[in-house]
Structures are given as structure tokens and as C-alpha cells.
Design an enzyme around this catalytic site. Structure first.
Site, PDB file in Angstrom:
ATOM      1  N   GLY A  71       0.793  -1.215   0.000  1.00 34.81           N
ATOM      2  CA  GLY A  71       0.000   0.000   0.000  1.00 34.81           C
ATOM      3  C   GLY A  71       0.827   1.267   0.000  1.00 34.81           C
ATOM      4  O   GLY A  71       0.285   2.362   0.135  1.00 34.81           O
ATOM      5  N   PHE A  99      -6.322   0.982  -0.160  1.00 33.01           N
ATOM      6  CA  PHE A  99      -6.977  -0.304   0.058  1.00 33.01           C
ATOM      7  C   PHE A  99      -8.366  -0.180   0.678  1.00 33.01           C
ATOM      8  O   PHE A  99      -9.048  -1.190   0.858  1.00 33.01           O
ATOM      9  CB  PHE A  99      -6.095  -1.213   0.926  1.00 33.01           C
ATOM     10  CG  PHE A  99      -5.024  -1.898   0.142  1.00 33.01           C
ATOM     11  CD1 PHE A  99      -5.286  -3.071  -0.536  1.00 33.01           C
ATOM     12  CD2 PHE A  99      -3.762  -1.357   0.048  1.00 33.01           C
ATOM     13  CE1 PHE A  99      -4.305  -3.709  -1.287  1.00 33.01           C
ATOM     14  CE2 PHE A  99      -2.768  -1.980  -0.690  1.00 33.01           C
ATOM     15  CZ  PHE A  99      -3.039  -3.160  -1.363  1.00 33.01           C
ATOM     16  N   HIS A 131      -4.428  15.718   2.920  1.00 34.79           N
ATOM     17  CA  HIS A 131      -3.872  14.706   3.817  1.00 34.79           C
ATOM     18  C   HIS A 131      -3.149  15.365   4.988  1.00 34.79           C
ATOM     19  O   HIS A 131      -2.924  16.575   4.996  1.00 34.79           O
ATOM     20  CB  HIS A 131      -2.904  13.779   3.062  1.00 34.79           C
ATOM     21  CG  HIS A 131      -3.593  12.715   2.278  1.00 34.79           C
ATOM     22  ND1 HIS A 131      -4.023  12.898   0.987  1.00 34.79           N
ATOM     23  CD2 HIS A 131      -3.937  11.439   2.599  1.00 34.79           C
ATOM     24  CE1 HIS A 131      -4.603  11.786   0.544  1.00 34.79           C
ATOM     25  NE2 HIS A 131      -4.563  10.885   1.515  1.00 34.79           N
ATOM     26  N   LYS A 135       2.444  13.217   5.407  1.00 35.10           N
ATOM     27  CA  LYS A 135       2.454  12.490   4.132  1.00 35.10           C
ATOM     28  C   LYS A 135       3.533  13.060   3.222  1.00 35.10           C
ATOM     29  O   LYS A 135       3.586  14.266   2.964  1.00 35.10           O
ATOM     30  CB  LYS A 135       1.095  12.564   3.446  1.00 35.10           C
ATOM     31  CG  LYS A 135       1.017  11.711   2.179  1.00 35.10           C
ATOM     32  CD  LYS A 135      -0.394  11.596   1.680  1.00 35.10           C
ATOM     33  CE  LYS A 135      -0.467  10.750   0.411  1.00 35.10           C
ATOM     34  NZ  LYS A 135       0.010   9.378   0.607  1.00 35.10           N
TER      35      LYS A 135
END
Length: 234
Positions: A71, A99, A131, A135
Site C-alpha cells: 500500500g 486499500f 492529507h 504524508k
């Protein structure tokens, strides 16, 4: 199912908690600095690390004959290398930008909407993602997947981050404190606007989807996607 966690940050810890609740076991976990457990005992590896570590982690699993669910985003320029390695080893591999079951349903809704909107040229389409400040990659892999779904049915030639080029699909990336992930597709005209939005409330959705993918992948051979896991037809 015996799981190896390649990457034991925030996501790895959530995956561990939910996997144990489902009756699975975690036999190995690693970070960039350390590891514990027996990797070779694993039935499947779940990889959520960092872009610079992803290829090494995925290769490690494939070379050991362990199915791997990845992921991590920001490394996909080398995706075909991992596909080739998987095929050469007769292995099993799923990589996804996200996911979450809800996000993957949203991907299909996004593509359908793009196809529906395609004849109506007065609407200009754009993508925005928000986000958390930790990140590393921008735009998010999820936003890129959304953009690619739109481009299949658009006259836009490509996507660009913060672009003012009318021939490119604009993606805007924002970083704010404690945002799990918000993705919005907007169709704007001079008359009205249409928006599609997915908002993640916690990391549990990503973790549950990764575990679901691992359960699907165990004992299979080949390259798969979340559409295979969820039974979504193109």
C-alpha cells in the site's frame, strides 16, 4: 493466516491490531531500523513503508516466495520491475494506491461519472486531495488513480499538480493537521457545479482493506488489483 508487516508505522500498527482481532497472527514486523520475528513463517506480507523502501521490501517478499500486498505510494515508476519479478518467481502481488473498500468503490463511481460527463464540454474537471502534514508524496496515489480514471474519458492530455494549463487535469494537494484523507472530484461550469467526495474518518478502512486483500491473495498466484478482491467489473 500468518502475516509479516513490512513497515511498522501508524498503518502497520493499525493493521496488526485489526488482524489480531480477526484471529490472524503477526509473525514478523520491520521498520527501517529494526525487525523482529521470523519472516519465513509468513503466509503473506503486508507492506506499508516509505517510497524509498518499498521496492526493497516487495522484492524481499517475492524472492522468498511470500505473497505481498503493498500500500506504499510514491514508488510506482518501478512498478513494472516488481511485476516482472513476481512473474519470474511465479509469485503473488497486489499493489494499490488505496486499500479502503469505500475508496475503491469511489474509484468506480468516479470512472462512471467521468464517462457520463464526457460529452458535456462546458464542465471543467479537477481533483483535490487533503492529507496529514506527515504524508511525503504529493499528489496522493489515490488522487493519481482518480485522475487516471477521469483521463480515460476526457480530452485532457495528462494530469498536473497545481497546473493552470487547460489541456491538463489539475490536481490540488493540501496538507493539514490530522486529516486521514479527503478526495474531491469537481465538475464546474458557469451555470452550476457537481462534486463527488470521499472522506476517510480513520485509518481503519485502509487497514481492513489491506487485510481483506491479504486474505484474498493467500494461496493464489499472479498479479491482482482491488477490483479482483472486491469483484468489481471494469
Amino acid at each position: 493466516m500468518k502475516i509479516a508487516l513490512l513497515g511498522y508505522g501508524k498503518m502497520g500498527k493499525v493493521i496488526e491490531k485489526l488482524a489480531l482481532e480477526k484471529g490472524h497472527s503477526v509473525v514478523f514486523k520491520s521498520t527501517i531500523d529494526s525487525s523482529e520475528g521470523n519472516f519465513k513463517e509468513a503466509d503473506v506480507a503486508i507492506e506499508f513503508s516509505a517510497p524509498e523502501a518499498a521496492v526493497s521490501n516487495i522484492s524481499k517478499a517475492l524472492e522468498a516466495g511470500i505473497p505481498v500486498v503493498s500500500g506504499t505510494t510514491g514508488w510506482l515508476a518501478r512498478y513494472h520491475e516488481m511485476v516482472n519479478l513476481c512473474e519470474s518467481r511465479n509469485g503473488s502481488f497486489i499493489s494499490a494506491s488505496n486499500f479502503s473498500v469505500g475508496v475503491n468503490l469511489f474509484f468506480s463511481i468516479n470512472e462512471y461519472a467521468a464517462k457520463l460527463m464526457a460529452p458535456w464540454k462546458e464542465y471543467d474537471v479537477s481533483v483535490e486531495e487533503i492529507h496529514h502534514t506527515e504524508k511525503k508524496d504529493a499528489p496522493s496515489g489515490t488522487a493519481i488513480t482518480m485522475a487516471e480514471g477521469i483521463l480515460k474519458h476526457s480530452d485532457k492530455r495528462d494530469w498536473q499538480l497545481d497546473s493552470s494549463d487547460e489541456k491538463s487535469l489539475k490536481i490540488t494537494a493540501k496538507r493539514e493537521e490530522d486529516v486521514k484523507g479527503t478526495h474531491t472530484v469537481s465538475y464546474n461550469s458557469t451555470i452550476d457545479a457537481i462534486s463527488l467526495e470521499h472522506v476517510a474518518h480513520s485509518r481503519d478502512g485502509f487497514a481492513k482493506g489491506a487485510i481483506l486483500a491479504a486474505e484474498f491473495l493467500k494461496d493464489k498466484k499472479g498479479i491482482f488489483t482491488m477490483k479482483d478482491v472486491l469483484g468489481i467489473e471494469d
